[in-house]
Design an enzyme around this catalytic site. Sequence first.
Site, PDB file in Angstrom:
ATOM      1  N   GLY A   8       0.717  -1.025   0.007  1.00 14.82           N
ATOM      2  CA  GLY A   8      -0.131   0.017   0.106  1.00 14.82           C
ATOM      3  C   GLY A   8       0.828   1.356  -0.126  1.00 14.82           C
ATOM      4  N   ALA A  10       1.716   3.262  -2.357  1.00 12.17           N
ATOM      5  CA  ALA A  10       1.434   3.994  -3.494  1.00 12.17           C
ATOM      6  C   ALA A  10       0.536   5.237  -2.865  1.00 12.17           C
ATOM      7  CB  ALA A  10       0.694   3.528  -4.483  1.00 12.17           C
ATOM      8  N   ILE A  13      -1.483   6.783   3.609  1.00  9.37           N
ATOM      9  CA  ILE A  13      -0.374   6.454   5.011  1.00  9.37           C
ATOM     10  C   ILE A  13       0.945   5.698   4.551  1.00  9.37           C
ATOM     11  CG2 ILE A  13      -0.066   5.130   7.344  1.00  9.37           C
ATOM     12  CD1 ILE A  13      -3.115   5.684   7.662  1.00  9.37           C
ATOM     13  N   ASP A  32       2.019  -2.673  -4.534  1.00  8.02           N
ATOM     14  CA  ASP A  32       0.899  -2.007  -4.708  1.00  8.02           C
ATOM     15  C   ASP A  32       0.150  -2.630  -5.990  1.00  8.02           C
ATOM     16  OD1 ASP A  32      -1.329  -0.165  -4.397  1.00  8.02           O
ATOM     17  OD2 ASP A  32      -0.388   0.925  -3.279  1.00  8.02           O
ATOM     18  N   LEU A  42      -3.129  -8.043  -3.803  1.00  5.08           N
ATOM     19  CA  LEU A  42      -3.035  -8.723  -2.314  1.00  5.08           C
ATOM     20  C   LEU A  42      -4.102  -9.497  -1.970  1.00  5.08           C
ATOM     21  CD1 LEU A  42      -0.451  -6.262  -0.578  1.00  5.08           C
ATOM     22  CD2 LEU A  42       0.088  -8.249  -1.830  1.00  5.08           C
ATOM     23  N   TYR A 150     -15.511  -4.527   7.774  1.00  7.02           N
ATOM     24  CA  TYR A 150     -14.312  -3.692   8.131  1.00  7.02           C
ATOM     25  C   TYR A 150     -13.570  -3.789   9.353  1.00  7.02           C
ATOM     26  CZ  TYR A 150     -10.792   0.337   8.143  1.00  7.02           C
ATOM     27  OH  TYR A 150      -9.939   1.080   8.044  1.00  7.02           O
TER      28      TYR A 150
HETATM   29  P1  NAI Z   1      -5.204   4.699   0.762  1.00  3.83           P
HETATM   30  O1  NAI Z   1      -6.598   4.075  -0.121  1.00  3.83           O
HETATM   31  O2  NAI Z   1      -4.662   6.058   0.496  1.00  3.83           O
HETATM   32  O3  NAI Z   1      -4.163   3.663   0.450  1.00  3.83           O
HETATM   33  C1  NAI Z   1      -4.269   2.324   0.346  1.00  3.83           C
HETATM   34  C2  NAI Z   1      -3.345   1.629  -0.559  1.00  3.83           C
HETATM   35  O4  NAI Z   1      -3.761   0.202  -0.599  1.00  3.83           O
HETATM   36  C3  NAI Z   1      -3.422   2.010  -1.787  1.00  3.83           C
HETATM   37  O5  NAI Z   1      -2.345   2.240  -2.703  1.00  3.83           O
HETATM   38  C4  NAI Z   1      -4.074   0.789  -2.685  1.00  3.83           C
HETATM   39  O6  NAI Z   1      -3.809   0.713  -4.080  1.00  3.83           O
HETATM   40  C5  NAI Z   1      -3.553  -0.177  -1.753  1.00  3.83           C
HETATM   41  N1  NAI Z   1      -4.263  -1.570  -2.225  1.00  3.83           N
HETATM   42  C6  NAI Z   1      -5.817  -1.559  -2.015  1.00  3.83           C
HETATM   43  N2  NAI Z   1      -6.077  -2.898  -2.309  1.00  3.83           N
HETATM   44  C7  NAI Z   1      -4.788  -3.495  -2.746  1.00  3.83           C
HETATM   45  C8  NAI Z   1      -4.670  -4.959  -3.233  1.00  3.83           C
HETATM   46  N3  NAI Z   1      -5.460  -5.451  -3.599  1.00  3.83           N
HETATM   47  N4  NAI Z   1      -3.339  -5.270  -3.485  1.00  3.83           N
HETATM   48  C9  NAI Z   1      -2.500  -4.309  -3.249  1.00  3.83           C
HETATM   49  N5  NAI Z   1      -2.500  -3.051  -2.838  1.00  3.83           N
HETATM   50  C10 NAI Z   1      -3.766  -2.533  -2.557  1.00  3.83           C
HETATM   51  O7  NAI Z   1      -5.681   4.355   2.357  1.00  3.83           O
HETATM   52  P2  NAI Z   1      -4.888   4.804   3.678  1.00  3.83           P
HETATM   53  O8  NAI Z   1      -5.858   5.655   4.070  1.00  3.83           O
HETATM   54  O9  NAI Z   1      -3.635   5.404   3.422  1.00  3.83           O
HETATM   55  O10 NAI Z   1      -4.963   3.455   4.336  1.00  3.83           O
HETATM   56  C11 NAI Z   1      -4.000   2.793   4.771  1.00  3.83           C
HETATM   57  C12 NAI Z   1      -4.207   1.640   5.938  1.00  3.83           C
HETATM   58  O11 NAI Z   1      -4.676   2.551   7.033  1.00  3.83           O
HETATM   59  C13 NAI Z   1      -5.190   0.753   5.378  1.00  3.83           C
HETATM   60  O12 NAI Z   1      -5.107  -0.732   5.981  1.00  3.83           O
HETATM   61  C14 NAI Z   1      -6.496   1.313   6.233  1.00  3.83           C
HETATM   62  O13 NAI Z   1      -7.483   0.390   6.625  1.00  3.83           O
HETATM   63  C15 NAI Z   1      -5.914   1.988   7.502  1.00  3.83           C
HETATM   64  N6  NAI Z   1      -6.515   2.963   8.190  1.00  3.83           N
HETATM   65  C16 NAI Z   1      -7.024   3.933   7.364  1.00  3.83           C
HETATM   66  C17 NAI Z   1      -7.665   4.891   8.171  1.00  3.83           C
HETATM   67  C18 NAI Z   1      -8.160   6.209   7.345  1.00  3.83           C
HETATM   68  O14 NAI Z   1      -9.156   7.098   8.084  1.00  3.83           O
HETATM   69  N7  NAI Z   1      -7.578   6.566   6.283  1.00  3.83           N
HETATM   70  C19 NAI Z   1      -8.183   4.913   9.417  1.00  3.83           C
HETATM   71  C20 NAI Z   1      -7.813   3.447  10.196  1.00  3.83           C
HETATM   72  C21 NAI Z   1      -7.025   2.849   9.489  1.00  3.83           C
END
Ligand code: NAI
Length: 255
Positions: A8, A10, A13, A32, A42, A150
């Site tokens: 993740g 790309a 976070i 990613d 994944l 979730y």
């Molecule tokens: P984001 O959507 O900005 O980044 C998530 C990344 O995961 C993306 O680059 C996406 O392409 C990648 N991804 C998704 N499905 C995939 C797959 N099948 N194979 C490979 N890569 C894949 O999200 P964010 O907000 O940066 O989230 C990062 C982590 O933090 C996640 O696990 C999320 O559940 C967790 N989180 C986020 C919160 C928020 O409010 N943004 C709050 C609590 C937890």
Amino acid sequence: MAKYAITGGASGIGAELHAQLARDGHEILTIDLHRANIIADLSKPDGRMKAVRAVMEWACDGLDGFIPCAGLPLHFRPLSTLVAVNFFGVVDMVVGLQGLIARKRGTVLLVASNSARMISSDEPMVQTCLTQNEARALGHAETVTAHAAYAGSKRALILWMRKNTEAFARTGLRINAIAPGVTLTPMTEDAYKDEDMGETYRSFASISPWTGREATAKDIANIMRFMLSEASEHLCGSVVFADGGTDAKLHPDLV
Ligand code: NAI
């Protein structure tokens, strides 16, 4: 300087953590669906295997840290894919890389969520994940609410970590989890636009008693960088709620 692999990496976070670790001079491999060193899906066992193999090739002497940050949000459908990425995509990768990380007495930092405390451990979604029968868990995910899928996948992740912390430590690997609250990333920007859940997300973001706002990706990555560093050596099997006090406000009786 250390070698880290981030899924993740790309976006959001993961991308911010990548930038911070790179600024500190570390070497990083990102995995990613796009904009990464390794393109792998994944949600599927063969994508996870491809990613594990690629990390092993890249870090043949050992890996200092693995951060499975890739995740899918509450509003993503189908829910089976959400659970596949958020739980099985993480667990399979950690198990696959365990030996490589232990070789360097390295660290795994899971990315859970403060929503993990908003569902009971007894919920069938949580328990089905923990059986690690993926086909059954993904089938079950299609019968539950988005919240159960979730929060359930994130709670299961934390419970899986706690159950395995000692065994991992004995092999030379320490594992921890960060549990962010609402964080302003592309995932959250999308969620805010969601017709059904956008308003709920927004109101939830402002209930933090300390900041009264969402975290930025930088806020979360700052804490993660500490959790990956030697300065946090004594942190093992811990869940760090990084949500401006929201978890304490909602669950004052839980420790
Ligand atoms: P984001 O959507 O900005 O980044 C998530 C990344 O995961 C993306 O680059 C996406 O392409 C990648 N991804 C998704 N499905 C995939 C797959 N099948 N194979 C490979 N890569 C894949 O999200 P964010 O907000 O940066 O989230 C990062 C982590 O933090 C996640 O696990 C999320 O559940 C967790 N989180 C986020 C919160 C928020 O409010 N943004 C709050 C609590 C937890």
